[in-house]
Design a protein around this motif. Structure first.
Motif, PDB file in Angstrom:
ATOM      1  N   LEU A 187       2.447   0.108   9.466  1.00 49.60           N
ATOM      2  CA  LEU A 187       3.251   0.000   8.252  1.00 49.60           C
ATOM      3  C   LEU A 187       4.449  -0.926   8.447  1.00 49.60           C
ATOM      4  CD1 LEU A 187       3.111   3.734   7.140  1.00 49.60           C
ATOM      5  CD2 LEU A 187       2.436   1.787   5.712  1.00 49.60           C
ATOM      6  N   GLU A 195       2.818  -4.816  10.218  1.00 50.07           N
ATOM      7  CA  GLU A 195       1.689  -5.568   9.676  1.00 50.07           C
ATOM      8  C   GLU A 195       1.668  -5.533   8.154  1.00 50.07           C
ATOM      9  OE1 GLU A 195      -2.066  -5.189  11.672  1.00 50.07           O
ATOM     10  OE2 GLU A 195      -1.115  -4.427  13.485  1.00 50.07           O
ATOM     11  N   PHE A 196       1.623  -4.343   7.561  1.00 51.29           N
ATOM     12  CA  PHE A 196       1.570  -4.257   6.101  1.00 51.29           C
ATOM     13  C   PHE A 196       2.942  -4.472   5.465  1.00 51.29           C
ATOM     14  CE2 PHE A 196      -2.550  -1.664   5.246  1.00 51.29           C
ATOM     15  CZ  PHE A 196      -3.289  -2.685   5.826  1.00 51.29           C
ATOM     16  N   ARG A 226       4.093  -7.986   4.546  1.00 48.25           N
ATOM     17  CA  ARG A 226       3.338  -8.589   3.438  1.00 48.25           C
ATOM     18  C   ARG A 226       3.902  -8.185   2.076  1.00 48.25           C
ATOM     19  NH1 ARG A 226      -2.998  -7.343   4.818  1.00 48.25           N
ATOM     20  NH2 ARG A 226      -2.838  -7.360   7.108  1.00 48.25           N
ATOM     21  N   LEU A 233      -4.197  -5.354  -0.048  1.00 46.60           N
ATOM     22  CA  LEU A 233      -4.137  -4.757   1.288  1.00 46.60           C
ATOM     23  C   LEU A 233      -5.515  -4.309   1.756  1.00 46.60           C
ATOM     24  CD1 LEU A 233      -0.852  -2.651   0.971  1.00 46.60           C
ATOM     25  CD2 LEU A 233      -1.155  -4.827   2.164  1.00 46.60           C
ATOM     26  N   TYR A 234      -6.332  -3.838   0.833  1.00 46.27           N
ATOM     27  CA  TYR A 234      -7.681  -3.365   1.186  1.00 46.27           C
ATOM     28  C   TYR A 234      -8.599  -4.537   1.548  1.00 46.27           C
ATOM     29  CZ  TYR A 234     -12.073  -0.732   0.846  1.00 46.27           C
ATOM     30  OH  TYR A 234     -13.291  -0.143   1.119  1.00 46.27           O
ATOM     31  N   GLY A 258      -7.571  -7.670   2.393  1.00 45.49           N
ATOM     32  CA  GLY A 258      -7.003  -8.506   3.438  1.00 45.49           C
ATOM     33  C   GLY A 258      -7.068  -9.989   3.139  1.00 45.49           C
ATOM     34  N   THR A 298      -6.085   1.914   8.136  1.00 42.03           N
ATOM     35  CA  THR A 298      -5.792   0.951   7.079  1.00 42.03           C
ATOM     36  C   THR A 298      -5.554   1.657   5.756  1.00 42.03           C
ATOM     37  OG1 THR A 298      -7.069  -0.811   8.137  1.00 42.03           O
ATOM     38  CG2 THR A 298      -6.702  -1.006   5.764  1.00 42.03           C
ATOM     39  N   ALA A 332      -2.362   3.759   5.679  1.00 45.48           N
ATOM     40  CA  ALA A 332      -1.182   2.932   5.420  1.00 45.48           C
ATOM     41  C   ALA A 332      -1.100   2.558   3.944  1.00 45.48           C
ATOM     42  CB  ALA A 332      -1.230   1.674   6.288  1.00 45.48           C
ATOM     43  N   ILE A 333      -2.230   2.175   3.352  1.00 46.15           N
ATOM     44  CA  ILE A 333      -2.253   1.859   1.921  1.00 46.15           C
ATOM     45  C   ILE A 333      -1.821   3.072   1.108  1.00 46.15           C
ATOM     46  CG2 ILE A 333      -3.758   1.286  -0.021  1.00 46.15           C
ATOM     47  CD1 ILE A 333      -5.424  -0.417   1.927  1.00 46.15           C
TER      48      ILE A 333
END
Length: 388
Positions: free
Chosen positions: A67, A70-71, A74, A90-91, A93, A115, A118-119
């Motif tokens: 989180l 990386e995410f 963004r 995000l899903y 990429g 993944t 985190a979303i």
């Protein structure tokens, strides 16, 4: 509404020894979660939660890193109101633009597990921001609520056959619950031991209280059948996770063999997993966890699946405060919304993080009508119990 900062923390709150319990996860001494704070340039703060383990058992260092490093980067500068486009980007990429242009998902290889956890955290926080920005509760933004309070069931039940009746009755007395859930499965060592505990519970509570059982996916199909046969006279309201979530075919096989309604979903993520369960006729009650399935956005999509297949939606809410409050919004707004899971085991991640008291009265929980999730977060507790 531009996103200014994204910060996730591994929050680990100790459970006092007198309230610890032992299950197939072992002895749970702390309650852990990844708690996310997103702030916009105009000072609106949204709270989210991501999970990578059932209940409170798990390590969150990797999810927090994902989180934060990386995410999170963004999201900086993006419009926080673009909840669905952010979810899909995000899903999918690096192929997000191609997926948007073509109108179908084109996810990367690492599209599930951490993944989606985190979303989930991001999505819950963005809905919280959206509601606060508009001065509306999330359930209003989702289309409105079915009622101003929701029916709840008491979730716990680890005592042995001699004590389970007293334990479950204490739940009924505590909040006027008309339904209770107890744990069964590998924690008992054998199916007949679990069955004996259920039989003792039914004898103690009588016919007027619904009893659900949760095996945490620890039975084989054959063991689940044996157990179901032994408790056939106990009028169970549902059998939760009778077999591992990895075995959808086995789950469907078990459901065809029993009259007990089957509830599953805390170990599943995204609408795609739940679509397979529905198509296989493998479940009667779908239980997405907002902190793992993909957040509020995906939980509502799963709720639409439940409605389309004439199933019920009862999200898994053994969670922290952001996920719990997110679940309330989803149940209230979904046509398939059914029951709220209310932990009667020690759950400081709900009760300590929320400044307002979270309680059930006469078997129902009031639906927050304040903007966003309706959660007044206690940031002092987060600071105190952040794992360094």
């Amino acid at each position: 509404m531009r996103i200014k900062s994204v910060e996730a923390r591994w929050v680990q709150i100790p459970i006092e020894e007198s309230r610890q319990h032992v299950s197939d996860f072992g002895r749970l001494r702390t309650f852990d979660a990844a708690i996310l704070r997103i702030e916009t340039e105009d000072g609106i703060v949204g709270w989210g939660e991501g999970k990578n383990a059932a209940g409170s058992a798990g390590a969150y260092g990797t999810l927090v890193h994902l989180l934060n490093h990386e995410f999170g980067p963004r999201l900086i500068g993006r419009d926080a109101s673009e909840i669905t486009p952010i979810w899909e980007s995000l899903y999918n990429g690096s192929r997000a633009q191609g997926a948007a242009d073509r109108g179908h998902v084109m996810p990367e290889l690492a599209r599930r597990g951490l993944t989606v956890a985190a979303i989930s955290a991001i999505d819950i926080a963005l809905w919280d921001i959206r509601g606060k920005a508009l001065g509306e509760p999330v359930w209003s933004l989702l289309g409105g609520r079915s009622a101003d309070s929701l029916p709840a069931y008491a979730s716990g039940g680890w005592a042995d056959a001699a004590g389970i009746g007293k334990q479950l009755q204490s739940y009924v007395d505590a909040g006027g619950f008309g339904a209770v859930k107890m744990r069964v499965g590998s924690m008992d060592g054998a199916a007949h031991v679990s069955a004996g505990r259920v039989q003792a519970a039914r004898k103690a509570l009588g016919p007027g209280i619904d009893i659900m059982v949760d095996a945490h996916g620890t039975f084989t199909v054959a063991e689940a059948r044996r157990f179901a046969a032994m408790v056939a006279g106990c009028d169970l309201a549902w059998f939760e996770e009778p077999v591992t979530a990895d075995d959808h075919a086995g789950l469907a096989e078990f459901r065809r063999s029993t009259h007990i309604p089957v509830a599953v979903g805390e170990s599943e993520c995204t609408r795609f997993d739940f679509a397979d369960l529905a198509a296989r006729r493998a479940a009667d009650i779908l239980q997405p966890d907002p902190a793992f399935c993909g957040g509020i956005t995906e939980a509502m999509r799963i709720g639409a699946l439940a409605s389309a297949f004439n199933l019920r939606l009862a999200p898994h809410l053994w969670a922290g405060a952001p996920a719990f409050f997110a679940g309330l919004q989803v149940i209230a707004a979904s046509p398939a919304g059914y029951l709220v899971e209310f932990s009667l085991g020690a759950n400081p991640m709900i009760h300590d993080l929320s400044k307002e008291k979270v309680e059930v009265r006469n078997g129902r929980i009031a639906l927050p009508d304040t903007p966003g999730l309706g959660l007044d977060m206690n940031e002092d507790v987060i600071e105190r119990f952040t794992k360094r």
